[in-house]
Scaffold this motif. Structure first.
Motif, PDB file in Angstrom:
ATOM      1  N   ALA A  77      -1.375  -0.905   8.338  1.00 19.15           N
ATOM      2  CA  ALA A  77      -0.305  -0.271   7.590  1.00 19.15           C
ATOM      3  C   ALA A  77       0.413  -1.550   6.528  1.00 19.15           C
ATOM      4  N   ARG A  80      -1.516  -2.008   3.468  1.00 22.07           N
ATOM      5  CA  ARG A  80      -1.484  -0.959   2.532  1.00 22.07           C
ATOM      6  C   ARG A  80      -2.497  -0.164   2.488  1.00 22.07           C
ATOM      7  N   LYS A  81      -3.049   0.133   3.560  1.00 20.88           N
ATOM      8  CA  LYS A  81      -4.144   1.062   3.614  1.00 20.88           C
ATOM      9  C   LYS A  81      -3.697   2.496   3.711  1.00 20.88           C
ATOM     10  N   SER A  82      -4.581   3.457   3.306  1.00 21.54           N
ATOM     11  CA  SER A  82      -3.964   5.047   3.398  1.00 21.54           C
ATOM     12  C   SER A  82      -3.878   5.445   4.899  1.00 21.54           C
ATOM     13  N   LEU A  83      -3.031   6.522   4.755  1.00 20.71           N
ATOM     14  CA  LEU A  83      -2.594   6.986   6.124  1.00 20.71           C
ATOM     15  C   LEU A  83      -3.593   7.512   6.845  1.00 20.71           C
ATOM     16  N   PHE A  84      -4.659   7.983   6.234  1.00 22.21           N
ATOM     17  CA  PHE A  84      -6.020   8.545   6.851  1.00 22.21           C
ATOM     18  C   PHE A  84      -6.597   7.111   7.702  1.00 22.21           C
ATOM     19  N   GLN A  85      -6.669   6.335   6.886  1.00 20.09           N
ATOM     20  CA  GLN A  85      -7.469   4.853   7.309  1.00 20.09           C
ATOM     21  C   GLN A  85      -6.647   4.594   8.726  1.00 20.09           C
ATOM     22  N   SER A  87      -4.641   6.135  10.757  1.00 19.98           N
ATOM     23  CA  SER A  87      -4.720   6.908  11.787  1.00 19.98           C
ATOM     24  C   SER A  87      -5.918   7.042  12.389  1.00 19.98           C
TER      25      SER A  87
END
Length: 102
Positions: A77, A80-85, A87
């Protein structure tokens, strides 16, 4: 014994109601104080964090796998990775840690 239970329920309901209604009735103007506005801005995020963090640590059989998953999620996080990545990586780290430790 039963009247005590009803008294407790009434007191809890009154306190809960007053906490929610008093700010609406007492504050009628727009809040212009920057400190109070910034405090109120972050209240939902802090509340969500406080409710989520213990669940992260106790979601698996071991606290260590929950901690490892949390650390992986924080690192991704922060990058700044995506929420999908985030989780997906946290689930994978928790799964692999459980496999390795147990």
């Amino acid at each position: 014994m039963k009247p005590d239970i009803y008294l407790y329920i009434f007191v809890m309901a009154a306190v809960t109601y007053l906490i929610r209604v008093l700010p609406l009735t007492l504050i009628k103007k727009e809040i212009k104080n920057t400190y109070v506005r910034s405090f109120l801005y972050y209240v939902p995020y802090v509340t969500l964090s406080v409710m989520t963090f213990p669940a992260i640590l106790s979601a698996t059989d071991s606290v260590w796998s929950g901690t490892a998953a949390f650390a992986a999620a924080v690192i991704l996080a922060y990058r700044r990775k995506s929420l999908f990545q985030v989780s997906l990586a946290a689930c994978a780290v928790a799964f692999l840690t459980e496999l390795i430790l147990f």
